[in-house]
Write a protein that holds these residues in place. Sequence first.
Motif, mmCIF file in Angstrom:
data_model
loop_
_atom_site.group_PDB
_atom_site.id
_atom_site.type_symbol
_atom_site.label_atom_id
_atom_site.label_comp_id
_atom_site.label_asym_id
_atom_site.label_seq_id
_atom_site.Cartn_x
_atom_site.Cartn_y
_atom_site.Cartn_z
ATOM 1 N N ALA A 136 8.225 8.337 -4.443
ATOM 2 C CA ALA A 136 7.158 7.387 -4.149
ATOM 3 C C ALA A 136 5.870 7.797 -4.846
ATOM 4 O O ALA A 136 5.605 8.981 -5.062
ATOM 5 N N SER A 137 5.066 6.811 -5.184
ATOM 6 C CA SER A 137 3.787 7.070 -5.842
ATOM 7 C C SER A 137 2.805 7.726 -4.879
ATOM 8 O O SER A 137 2.921 7.619 -3.652
ATOM 9 N N ASP A 175 -2.423 4.173 -3.895
ATOM 10 C CA ASP A 175 -2.339 2.748 -4.229
ATOM 11 C C ASP A 175 -2.468 2.487 -5.725
ATOM 12 O O ASP A 175 -1.716 1.696 -6.298
ATOM 13 N N TYR A 192 7.877 1.240 -3.046
ATOM 14 C CA TYR A 192 7.053 2.444 -3.178
ATOM 15 C C TYR A 192 7.561 3.369 -4.275
ATOM 16 O O TYR A 192 6.895 4.349 -4.593
ATOM 17 N N TRP A 193 8.713 3.078 -4.838
ATOM 18 C CA TRP A 193 9.384 3.934 -5.811
ATOM 19 C C TRP A 193 9.507 3.195 -7.143
ATOM 20 O O TRP A 193 10.492 2.474 -7.377
ATOM 21 N N THR A 224 4.172 1.096 -11.377
ATOM 22 C CA THR A 224 5.075 -0.052 -11.321
ATOM 23 C C THR A 224 4.916 -0.914 -12.569
ATOM 24 O O THR A 224 5.908 -1.335 -13.179
ATOM 25 N N SER A 283 0.853 -1.185 0.000
ATOM 26 C CA SER A 283 0.000 0.000 0.000
ATOM 27 C C SER A 283 0.889 1.236 0.000
ATOM 28 O O SER A 283 1.850 1.331 0.765
ATOM 29 N N ALA A 284 0.543 2.193 -0.837
ATOM 30 C CA ALA A 284 1.349 3.406 -0.955
ATOM 31 C C ALA A 284 1.310 4.250 0.315
ATOM 32 O O ALA A 284 2.209 5.078 0.530
ATOM 33 N N ASN A 285 0.314 4.056 1.166
ATOM 34 C CA ASN A 285 0.194 4.919 2.339
ATOM 35 C C ASN A 285 1.184 4.584 3.448
ATOM 36 O O ASN A 285 1.168 5.200 4.516
ATOM 37 N N GLU A 286 2.062 3.614 3.191
ATOM 38 C CA GLU A 286 3.068 3.269 4.189
ATOM 39 C C GLU A 286 4.243 4.247 4.192
ATOM 40 O O GLU A 286 5.071 4.225 5.112
ATOM 41 N N VAL A 287 4.337 5.090 3.163
ATOM 42 C CA VAL A 287 5.325 6.168 3.136
ATOM 43 C C VAL A 287 4.596 7.438 2.674
ATOM 44 O O VAL A 287 3.552 7.354 2.033
ATOM 45 N N LEU A 340 0.644 3.624 -7.516
ATOM 46 C CA LEU A 340 1.766 2.716 -7.273
ATOM 47 C C LEU A 340 1.653 1.477 -8.149
ATOM 48 O O LEU A 340 2.637 1.046 -8.770
#
Length: 323
Positions: free
Chosen positions: A62-63, A66, A269-270, A73, A20-24, A69
């Motif tokens: 980072a995106s 979600d 995330y990147w 990717t 999940s993108a919300n982790e960063v 991302l």
Amino acid sequence: MAAEPRPAAPVIDMHLHAFSANEVPPGAPACPGDQDVLVPTIDPADELDFSKFAKCAHPIFASANDAALRDETIAEMKKHNVRRAVTEGPVDIVADWRAHTGRLIPGVAFGKRTELSIDELRRLHAAGQLAVLGEVYIQYRGHRVDDARYAPYFALAEELDIPVAIHLGEGPPATARMPGYESYSAAMGSPLLLEPVVRKHPKLRIYVMHYGSPLVDEMIAMMFAYPNLYVDVACNNWAFPRAQFHEALERMVDAGMEKRIMFGSDQMYWPGAIGEAIKAIETAPFLGEAQKRDILYGNAARFLRLTQAQIDSDHAPATDEPS
């Protein structure tokens, strides 16, 4: 500006995540290792501020969410001709990504804080949602690889004849000071601790993520003794100092292990990490073209036991993008 040409030859990524993108934080920067990469240095009384360690001339970002991302990717995979990628993350997120591309090989983790049961893993395997058991996160819990509580997972992988992908090596910078990672143990990253597992399960296909970095000599010793043991070079190839990564890679190649070194990006995330990771292999001055192709594709194709038809398909124009 003209677009970069797509590589003519295919790539297999043995280490990709669907998180999940919300982790960063959205847009959080990361610095590729061909620039200055700083290892955190702080006064023990100070709080750890990661914003100080992601400053470079050409960061990747980072995106935003979600969906971005996932889509960014997949776009990077297509751009760099990554035809297959072992992809681990929450089962529902991996399933969502797979609904958008046929390039993903589903992995399922264990060794985190809450394990899926053996029965749950069997059901996922039967449903086509488990093809690789990993990433194995035991080191992040400060546990030995041969801890008895994990023995049933290795036995299951050998029974089902699916590969195991185990993290041994560094984590994020200042891992043991990061919230939620306090149990991480550098000592538990020694490749030598894997020996009881590979001895007990001689038919197990297993690869060590991050090649047990920085304990390269220990990794070489294990690979020399156990020919079923492979490594990937993920994250170290793009997020670590380039000179350090190239020195470690060259040592493994010089030790005769070039047929068991597999490419991975460890894209989390990147999305730009995929291209940066490939560049680290392509620019290695000590690798010949055949060696680059082995690392980027051939060794993983052998490890995954791809059929000739699958290999031929990977070398043909992709059907999910313009030829």
